[in-house]
Design an enzyme around this catalytic site. Structure first.
Site, PDB file in Angstrom:
ATOM      1  N   HIS A  96      33.612   9.541   9.822  1.00 30.66           N
ATOM      2  CA  HIS A  96      33.325   8.195   9.305  1.00 30.66           C
ATOM      3  C   HIS A  96      34.043   7.952   7.980  1.00 30.66           C
ATOM      4  O   HIS A  96      33.455   8.159   6.921  1.00 30.66           O
ATOM      5  CB  HIS A  96      31.813   8.032   9.092  1.00 30.66           C
ATOM      6  CG  HIS A  96      31.037   8.003  10.367  1.00 30.66           C
ATOM      7  ND1 HIS A  96      30.703   6.827  11.003  1.00 30.66           N
ATOM      8  CD2 HIS A  96      30.559   9.002  11.139  1.00 30.66           C
ATOM      9  CE1 HIS A  96      30.039   7.106  12.109  1.00 30.66           C
ATOM     10  NE2 HIS A  96      29.932   8.423  12.217  1.00 30.66           N
ATOM     11  N   GLU A 121      27.585  12.044  27.125  1.00 23.55           N
ATOM     12  CA  GLU A 121      26.492  11.258  26.526  1.00 23.55           C
ATOM     13  C   GLU A 121      26.116  10.087  27.433  1.00 23.55           C
ATOM     14  O   GLU A 121      24.943   9.749  27.572  1.00 23.55           O
ATOM     15  CB  GLU A 121      26.932  10.723  25.152  1.00 23.55           C
ATOM     16  CG  GLU A 121      25.881   9.834  24.493  1.00 23.55           C
ATOM     17  CD  GLU A 121      26.314   9.275  23.143  1.00 23.55           C
ATOM     18  OE1 GLU A 121      27.478   9.487  22.730  1.00 23.55           O
ATOM     19  OE2 GLU A 121      25.480   8.614  22.500  1.00 23.55           O
ATOM     20  N   GLU A 133      34.596   5.270   6.552  1.00 20.39           N
ATOM     21  CA  GLU A 133      33.984   4.172   5.790  1.00 20.39           C
ATOM     22  C   GLU A 133      32.994   4.679   4.739  1.00 20.39           C
ATOM     23  O   GLU A 133      32.684   3.978   3.784  1.00 20.39           O
ATOM     24  CB  GLU A 133      33.297   3.171   6.743  1.00 20.39           C
ATOM     25  CG  GLU A 133      32.001   3.632   7.413  1.00 20.39           C
ATOM     26  CD  GLU A 133      32.209   4.452   8.690  1.00 20.39           C
ATOM     27  OE1 GLU A 133      33.328   4.944   8.901  1.00 20.39           O
ATOM     28  OE2 GLU A 133      31.236   4.603   9.457  1.00 20.39           O
ATOM     29  N   ILE A 165       0.843  -1.200   0.000  1.00 20.47           N
ATOM     30  CA  ILE A 165       0.000   0.000   0.000  1.00 20.47           C
ATOM     31  C   ILE A 165       0.880   1.252   0.000  1.00 20.47           C
ATOM     32  O   ILE A 165       0.640   2.210  -0.724  1.00 20.47           O
ATOM     33  CB  ILE A 165      -0.899  -0.002   1.257  1.00 20.47           C
ATOM     34  CG1 ILE A 165      -1.938  -1.119   1.119  1.00 20.47           C
ATOM     35  CG2 ILE A 165      -1.610   1.350   1.428  1.00 20.47           C
ATOM     36  CD1 ILE A 165      -2.794  -1.301   2.343  1.00 20.47           C
ATOM     37  N   GLU A 166       1.970   1.203   0.790  1.00 17.88           N
ATOM     38  CA  GLU A 166       2.805   2.405   0.963  1.00 17.88           C
ATOM     39  C   GLU A 166       3.390   2.947  -0.335  1.00 17.88           C
ATOM     40  O   GLU A 166       3.582   4.147  -0.472  1.00 17.88           O
ATOM     41  CB  GLU A 166       3.983   2.104   1.904  1.00 17.88           C
ATOM     42  CG  GLU A 166       3.601   1.927   3.344  1.00 17.88           C
ATOM     43  CD  GLU A 166       3.322   0.464   3.670  1.00 17.88           C
ATOM     44  OE1 GLU A 166       3.277   0.139   4.838  1.00 17.88           O
ATOM     45  OE2 GLU A 166       3.114  -0.343   2.719  1.00 17.88           O
ATOM     46  N   LYS A 191      10.147 -21.781 -10.998  1.00 12.32           N
ATOM     47  CA  LYS A 191       8.739 -21.416 -11.204  1.00 12.32           C
ATOM     48  C   LYS A 191       8.603 -19.953 -11.645  1.00 12.32           C
ATOM     49  O   LYS A 191       9.104 -19.048 -10.975  1.00 12.32           O
ATOM     50  CB  LYS A 191       7.972 -21.634  -9.889  1.00 12.32           C
ATOM     51  CG  LYS A 191       7.801 -23.099  -9.539  1.00 12.32           C
ATOM     52  CD  LYS A 191       6.871 -23.749 -10.541  1.00 12.32           C
ATOM     53  CE  LYS A 191       6.627 -25.216 -10.261  1.00 12.32           C
ATOM     54  NZ  LYS A 191       5.934 -25.863 -11.382  1.00 12.32           N
ATOM     55  N   THR A 192       7.903 -19.730 -12.718  1.00 16.37           N
ATOM     56  CA  THR A 192       7.766 -18.362 -13.242  1.00 16.37           C
ATOM     57  C   THR A 192       6.470 -17.686 -12.781  1.00 16.37           C
ATOM     58  O   THR A 192       6.284 -16.489 -12.996  1.00 16.37           O
ATOM     59  CB  THR A 192       7.775 -18.345 -14.789  1.00 16.37           C
ATOM     60  OG1 THR A 192       6.640 -19.062 -15.248  1.00 16.37           O
ATOM     61  CG2 THR A 192       9.033 -18.958 -15.358  1.00 16.37           C
ATOM     62  N   CYS A 223      34.467   7.248  15.227  1.00 19.25           N
ATOM     63  CA  CYS A 223      33.427   8.030  15.898  1.00 19.25           C
ATOM     64  C   CYS A 223      33.312   7.619  17.364  1.00 19.25           C
ATOM     65  O   CYS A 223      34.216   7.908  18.126  1.00 19.25           O
ATOM     66  CB  CYS A 223      32.116   7.948  15.130  1.00 19.25           C
ATOM     67  SG  CYS A 223      31.116   9.423  15.397  1.00 19.25           S
ATOM     68  N   LEU A 224      32.271   6.892  17.758  1.00 21.76           N
ATOM     69  CA  LEU A 224      32.204   6.460  19.157  1.00 21.76           C
ATOM     70  C   LEU A 224      33.449   5.643  19.512  1.00 21.76           C
ATOM     71  O   LEU A 224      33.930   5.702  20.651  1.00 21.76           O
ATOM     72  CB  LEU A 224      30.932   5.629  19.395  1.00 21.76           C
ATOM     73  CG  LEU A 224      30.691   5.251  20.845  1.00 21.76           C
ATOM     74  CD1 LEU A 224      30.269   6.453  21.665  1.00 21.76           C
ATOM     75  CD2 LEU A 224      29.644   4.159  20.967  1.00 21.76           C
ATOM     76  N   LYS A 259       8.644 -17.872 -22.010  1.00 21.88           N
ATOM     77  CA  LYS A 259       7.353 -17.882 -21.311  1.00 21.88           C
ATOM     78  C   LYS A 259       7.128 -16.562 -20.570  1.00 21.88           C
ATOM     79  O   LYS A 259       6.059 -15.951 -20.639  1.00 21.88           O
ATOM     80  CB  LYS A 259       7.367 -19.051 -20.324  1.00 21.88           C
ATOM     81  CG  LYS A 259       6.028 -19.393 -19.743  1.00 21.88           C
ATOM     82  CD  LYS A 259       6.172 -20.745 -19.059  1.00 21.88           C
ATOM     83  CE  LYS A 259       5.033 -21.041 -18.132  1.00 21.88           C
ATOM     84  NZ  LYS A 259       5.318 -22.232 -17.305  1.00 21.88           N
TER      85      LYS A 259
HETATM   86  N1  GLN Z   1      27.299   8.965  20.083  1.00 23.96           N
HETATM   87  C1  GLN Z   1      28.456   9.685  19.657  1.00 23.96           C
HETATM   88  C2  GLN Z   1      28.146  11.144  19.339  1.00 23.96           C
HETATM   89  O1  GLN Z   1      27.021  11.486  19.081  1.00 23.96           O
HETATM   90  C3  GLN Z   1      29.114   9.006  18.464  1.00 23.96           C
HETATM   91  C4  GLN Z   1      28.281   8.982  17.255  1.00 23.96           C
HETATM   92  C5  GLN Z   1      28.739   8.004  16.207  1.00 23.96           C
HETATM   93  O2  GLN Z   1      29.493   7.070  16.506  1.00 23.96           O
HETATM   94  N2  GLN Z   1      28.269   8.159  14.994  1.00 23.96           N
HETATM   95  O3  GLN Z   1      29.020  11.955  19.326  1.00 23.96           O
END
Ligand code: GLN
Length: 532
Positions: free
Chosen positions: A508, A406, A510, A149-150, A188-189, A382-383, A224
């Site tokens: 980040h 935090e 990555e 539906i969405e 199966k098609t 990051c963290l 098919k």
């Molecule tokens: N929680 C941490 C912050 O807000 C690290 C955030 C994270 O790893 N993307 O700074």
């Protein structure tokens, strides 16, 4: 004027529409065309930024700071081209825009409805990237499965666009599943036929059908599907299960998918694909000469999608080093003071993942202490970087109960603290420090040597930061800040130069590693784990 390809999915979710879109886009790009991909997601969240990774997998952040679907990561890794805010649209964003207009009185007393107001806004967003005059072809992936539906307003918008766009600029590709029934020993098609019928019942006729299958389809079955779904015989494309997602462009090429798309769009004399570098990557990836095991310590390890860009970065960096990188996923909550040898003793390197909140914090800190004291290569993102700072503060600087505000608002030593500009923020969505920021690297630091540049730009997603009040103490004891934001002076990189390899980054990396441009930090970490 750009040409548009809409990619829908049928029969079931998780068939890999994102990989199909990225692979086709790669093939078209390899033939000299400028291509981009956008994703339309049917959920009502404005973006996945406020969703738990268990719900939605990783939240991918673009250069311009959009929090987006993880498929955008695949698009960037395959194409090596940045995406942006405009490349990920959700139902939430569409409704928000329409409702804002209604409140402003833009609809002049009219009743505001799904058709035409919502579908008009969907169409506007679908065509938006085309107005940038930058792309030859724009692929649009529609999230969800046909029949949900969405996603109906998205499908209706695609139907309407057929009448708006020139015939040679419009195409629909439908991805389906052709299941193998082991008891009947048969493919199966029928599910494909039904799913195409469903699409047709909304007025959308696919031009090409891509069939996910475990076994070769065979000509008879292709015929098919073509006959019952009203497509050309050679527009039924077999997408055999692949050993790796990086094989998919090559499989699709064998099926001539790029050729068929170009023919339908009326391209003549487009150069042949240039995939040499891609093939070299694949070769290095499939025939590694060495092998290492890295522990990925995080709290979302059960779900592969939660750290997808990190796993992918290790694949890129592994291939670069001609090395198979086994990433052993280790739940941070399972690590304690007494099992460090057992959990970590066999690892060539320790990676601590990004994240939020208190859960698993102690395990991460124990793992980092183990890496630091035993000269095991360590990389924290990051963290992961913030935890390395806390570990160092507690165990080297003897700052008892040092923490991040935090996790512990009243810590006596807030070595990680909320950024000033974050303190007045009330809304949670889209308000972190997001997107690419410049970072100056300290001359002759490890980071500087790895990047080979003095200024870099990396993407961020966080609210907390290293607290500069403690910097002198850290540096006096051997952990130095080697990267700073030139405008705010925020610390972006911490490293221990006397260690074999010990780096934490606030950003980040990555998110910027691609198949053809593996990230230098991941490459250097893998190399260090190899003993290099
Ligand atoms: N929680 C941490 C912050 O807000 C690290 C955030 C994270 O790893 N993307 O700074």
């Amino acid at each position: 004027m750009a040409k548009f390809i809409f990619v829908t999915g049928g029969v079931t979710s998780s068939l890999g529409k994102g990989i199909l879109a990225a692979s086709l886009a790669k093939l078209l790009q390899s033939r000299g065309l400028n291509v981009t991909i956008q994703k339309f997601d049917p959920y009502i969240n404005i973006d996945p930024g406020t969703m738990n990774p268990y719900e939605h997998g990783e939240c991918y952040v673009t250069e311009d700071g959009a929090e987006t679907d993880l498929d955008l990561g695949h698009y960037e890794r395959f194409l090596g081209v940045y995406t942006s805010q405009a490349n990920n649209v959700t139902t939430g964003k569409i409704y928000q825009e329409v409702i804002n207009r209604e409140r402003r009185g833009d609809y002049l007393g009219k009743t505001v409805q799904v058709i035409p107001h919502i579908t008009d806004e969907v169409k506007r967003r679908m065509l938006l990237l085309g107005t940038y005059d930058q792309y030859d072809i724009i692929l649009t992936e529609i999230g969800g499965t046909v029949g949900d539906i969405e996603s109906l307003p998205f499908i209706e918008a695609i139907r309407q666009l057929k009448w708006k766009l020139p015939k040679q600029d419009y195409m629909v590709i439908h991805l389906t599943l052709v299941p193998y029934l082991s008891s009947a020993k048969e493919l199966k098609t029928k599910p494909t036929q039904h799913s195409v019928k469903e699409l047709q019942s909304y007025g959308v006729q696919p031009d090409i059908i891509v069939c996910r299958t475990e076994m070769p389809l065979g000509n008879e079955r292709k015929r098919k599907i073509a006959e019952f779904c009203n497509v050309d015989y050679d527009s039924v494309i077999e997408a055999l299960d692949a050993e790796t997602i990086y094989d998919v462009p090559l499989y699709l090429k064998r099926e001539r998918l790029d050729e068929i798309v170009l023919e339908k769009f009326g391209y003549v004399d487009q150069p042949e694909s240039e995939m040499t570098e891609w093939n070299e990557f694949l070769h290095r990836y499939k025939f590694p000469k060495k092998e290492i095991t890295i522990g990925l310590i995080g709290k979302y390890i059960e779900l592969k999608d939660a750290y997808i860009s990190i796993y992918e970065s290790f694949i890129h960096a592994g291939a670069k080093n001609e090395c198979k990188v086994n990433v052993e996923r280790i739940q941070s909550e399972d690590i304690n003071r007494n099992n460090l040898k057992e959990k970590l003793g066999h690892l060539d390197g320790i990676f601590v993942a990004p994240g939020f909140g208190q859960r698993g914090m102690d395990g991460k800190i124990f793992a980092i202490q183990y890496a630091r004291e035993n000269n095991v290569p360590f990389f924290g993102v990051c963290l992961g970087m913030q935890m390395a700072v806390i570990e160092f503060a507690r165990n080297v600087l003897n700052l008892n109960n040092a923490s991040s505000t935090e996790m512990q608002a009243n810590t006596p030593h807030p070595v990680i603290d909320m950024m000033q500009e974050q303190k007045t923020i009330v809304n949670m969505g889209g308000t972190m420090r997001l997107g690419a920021f410049a970072c100056d690297l300290k001359e002759n630091s490890i980071a500087h040597r790895i990047y080979g540049e003095t200024t870099i730009a990396e993407r961020h997603r966080h609210r907390f930061e290293f607290n500069n009040k403690y910097l002198e103490d850290f540096e006096d004891h051997g952990m130095i800040a080697s990267g700073f934001n030139p405008d705010s002076n925020l610390v972006e990189i911490m490293e221990i130069p006397s260690h074999k390899f010990f780096i934490g980054v606030q950003y980040h990396p990555e998110l910027k590693s691609t198949i053809l441009k593996p990230h230098p930090l991941f490459c250097a970490f893998v190399k260090a784990c190899l003993g290099g």
